[in-house]
Motif scaffolding. Sequence first.
Motif, PDB file in Angstrom:
ATOM      1  N   ASN B   4      53.076  90.843  10.882  1.00  0.00           N
ATOM      2  CA  ASN B   4      52.214  89.760  10.093  1.00  0.00           C
ATOM      3  C   ASN B   4      51.674  89.600  10.480  1.00  0.00           C
ATOM      4  O   ASN B   4      50.343  88.452  11.323  1.00  0.00           O
ATOM      5  N   ASN B  67      53.978  91.735   0.358  1.00  0.00           N
ATOM      6  CA  ASN B  67      53.745  91.848   1.170  1.00  0.00           C
ATOM      7  C   ASN B  67      54.671  91.749   2.387  1.00  0.00           C
ATOM      8  O   ASN B  67      55.824  91.229   1.692  1.00  0.00           O
ATOM      9  N   LEU B  69      56.266  91.754   5.936  1.00  0.00           N
ATOM     10  CA  LEU B  69      56.149  92.003   8.107  1.00  0.00           C
ATOM     11  C   LEU B  69      55.281  92.216   8.234  1.00  0.00           C
ATOM     12  O   LEU B  69      54.048  92.751   9.069  1.00  0.00           O
ATOM     13  N   ASN B 143      62.768  88.793   1.951  1.00  0.00           N
ATOM     14  CA  ASN B 143      62.038  88.832   1.360  1.00  0.00           C
ATOM     15  C   ASN B 143      62.054  87.918   0.038  1.00  0.00           C
ATOM     16  O   ASN B 143      63.314  88.018  -0.616  1.00  0.00           O
ATOM     17  N   SER B 171      59.492  86.382   4.600  1.00  0.00           N
ATOM     18  CA  SER B 171      58.194  86.689   3.633  1.00  0.00           C
ATOM     19  C   SER B 171      58.879  86.273   2.618  1.00  0.00           C
ATOM     20  O   SER B 171      59.349  86.802   1.863  1.00  0.00           O
ATOM     21  N   ASN B 197      55.828  84.313   6.512  1.00  0.00           N
ATOM     22  CA  ASN B 197      54.006  85.704   5.719  1.00  0.00           C
ATOM     23  C   ASN B 197      54.671  84.574   4.456  1.00  0.00           C
ATOM     24  O   ASN B 197      55.573  85.511   3.790  1.00  0.00           O
TER      25      ASN B 197
END
Lengths: 466, 360
Positions: B4, B67, B69, B143, B171, B197
């Motif tokens: 993160n 993106n 972690l 994700n 995420s 995130n």
Amino acid sequence: MPKTQIEDLNTNIYDFKNEDNFEFKIQKGLTKDIVEEISRQKNEPEWVLEIRLKALEMYNKLDMPTWGPDLSELNMDEIATYVKPKSKLNSDWNDVPEEIKNTFDKLGIPQAERQYLAGVGAQYDSEVVYHSIKEELLKQGVIYTDFDSAIKQYPEIIKEYFSKCVPISDHKFIALHYAVFSGGSFVYVPKNVKLEMPLQSYFRLNSPESGQFEHTLIIVDEGASLHFIEGCSAPKYNKVNLHAGCVELFVKENGYLRYSTIENWSKNMMNLNTKKAIIEKNGKVDWVSGSFGSHISMLYPMSILKGDNSQTEFTGISFAGAGQNLDTGFKVVHMGKNTSSVVSSKSISKSGGISTYRSLVSILPNATGSKCSVSCDGLMLDSNSRSDTIPVNNVENDETEFSHEARVGKISEKAIFYLMTHGLTEADAKAMIVRGFANPVSKELPMEYAVEMNRLINLELEGGIG
Amino acid sequence: MELNFTPVRTARNYGINSITLNLEDIKSAKNNNFCKKNLQKLENFPNFEFLGENIELEDNCLLSNTNFLCNELKDEAEKFSNFKKTAKIYKSSDKLVKFRFNLDTNESNLIDTFNLTIEEDVNSKIIVEFISKEKLACYQNLNFKINAKNGSNAEIIFVFDLFDSSTNLVSIQSEVEKNAKLSVFIVDFACKNSIFNYNSKLIGENSESNLNSLYLSGEGSTIDLNYLIELYKPNCKTNMEVIGAISNQSKKHFKGTIDFKKGCKKSRGNENEYCMVLSKNAKAKALPMMLCEEENVEGTHSTSIGIVDEKELFYIMSRGLSRTQAIRLIVKAKFNSMILSIFDEELRNKIIEYIDRKII
């Protein structure tokens, strides 16, 4: 509406250079031999050399910062860390060599001394060339002298305080500082002595491809008060110059210190300065900071609120123009109970300049009843520039009041319109808004310095807007 | 393992550039064959419920987040995912869409990849829930990718209600196209490790991306929130509101960034974070960043720490409430405006019940 152009701050008044005349200039680079030679040149006690060598070892161990501006342009092999000017330490301007005296005349230092300062120190390259203090302050026991003299005259005090506020291991560039430091000032204000007029130290770096590493140590004893002003400038060269000074401030119980800085380094300067204050019970330190010059700055003054009810305020402005990356801010650690801090930071970015406000507020478990308020404003004058805010806030108890707020944006078109309806031209309206933006800082400065700061901004605003 | 990471680094000793968790130990401690060599034995996650209409659901999806972690969790998602779905909402509907993941003794590990697309001009309200059905430590590596197409308008609420000793690694990434509006609400009844995130990219003109985040710590939660909203095009708008309370030994790191990219003229961004610290041993860190390389924008952010004011307490207690009841009332009052903005009444009540249950 036509695009307004605000030019860079005009620092030409600082951009005059003398020939690189010196009594001694150490070879470029950073080695044990060089550090030993600096110590020999300064004829200083053995314990100081020991600190220098320990610091050099630390410098070699520590990594470069993994954050902040890119420092890859800095090559210590290209920097001479000690330049001894052709002047001894004087207490009368008439004894200062003509060329150096003229430099400080142009910078207005002797005139300021006559008009509103209680004492002045003037450093040229690596050594202090002038130091004086008003007679009545001496009688009250105030000490204001250059740092080299202080090491020799007050070794016990210096040993007790030197590197105790900013330790050698703080970061790589402070380790560098302790390895090669030279010049700076030492101030001691005895108990309950309150100075009505400020003291000022001015640092001028004339020599190209060199560094300035002055050390300032100030002790404000119980119930005493002081306003200290620090100024700095240098002419512009094509190659990198380095400034890695250190300021250590100790404010005892009920003491008060205002530390004002107007920084006008030339735009080839890497300004990696470290300033820290330790504040005891009921003490207060106010920082007023104007960062206008330098190519790259990493400057984060720090207050450690050690004693209960201690306080600090930071008021700062930075102006990043073409080729400048000013990474500045403030750090405060609340340790004592009922401590308070107020931070107000302003930045202006233009012509590709980068302004970053980077800060730390840390309120530790025992600092119950503490209060902290942070406010920062970024003004963008064009779309080639950058304005970033990177504040870290750490609260470790449940009896704290903390707030942080920040804004970024351009000059309000409504405000310009409003001023223009009152008869101002667009240029005047914008200039007025920029001056108003800087006002919280200039109003904290002594009047003469505020006028100087506004003059700096006006010079360009008047000619450059339209 | 470090995870993160903030979009911009600051000094290492501030301890906020990333967070370190020993994930191998966390997985081993679960002692249910959750170590890497056995990951491949994870079967498709069966405890998934779905409710709604005008949706296409596919049983597979590509890992399209950019993106993560950290790289290790990306690898884990690529190799060992036990739930992959792609969903497309192709038509507006008044009916709520719900995706629910129930974690229990049989399936306490969820490595899930989910892509959700809101098609052009579609309006939709969606709830995605992750719930522990039993008192056992769960592990999630989520994700989630959201695509809000041109002109769409979506409100998505994520609810994370995993058992206290769980580890929740999340995420979420979104891309918001021209004239689209996406409002994401993250409600976290924080477990032992709550790592989030969220990255939203405003890639279309006049797009809007809002994030509300509400968290309530457990006994000793580590809450690490890393939210980044990037504005690329003109006239974009974003508002980030984060509110939470931490108690006991909990610690909270909030890292919120609004990034005005070059070209996002006339865009506006606002970010507010408010954290109530309810115990002496709780620790709150915040890094509210604002990055700006465009002149003609308006950006503001604020962050504040709140304490329970003794005078307020005294006043309420003088009306006959106990100290605990008074604290509950103050927390609920602080959270009220955000709770009221939740479109699902059941969830609103659940948050209020949770506050009553946790503040004792």
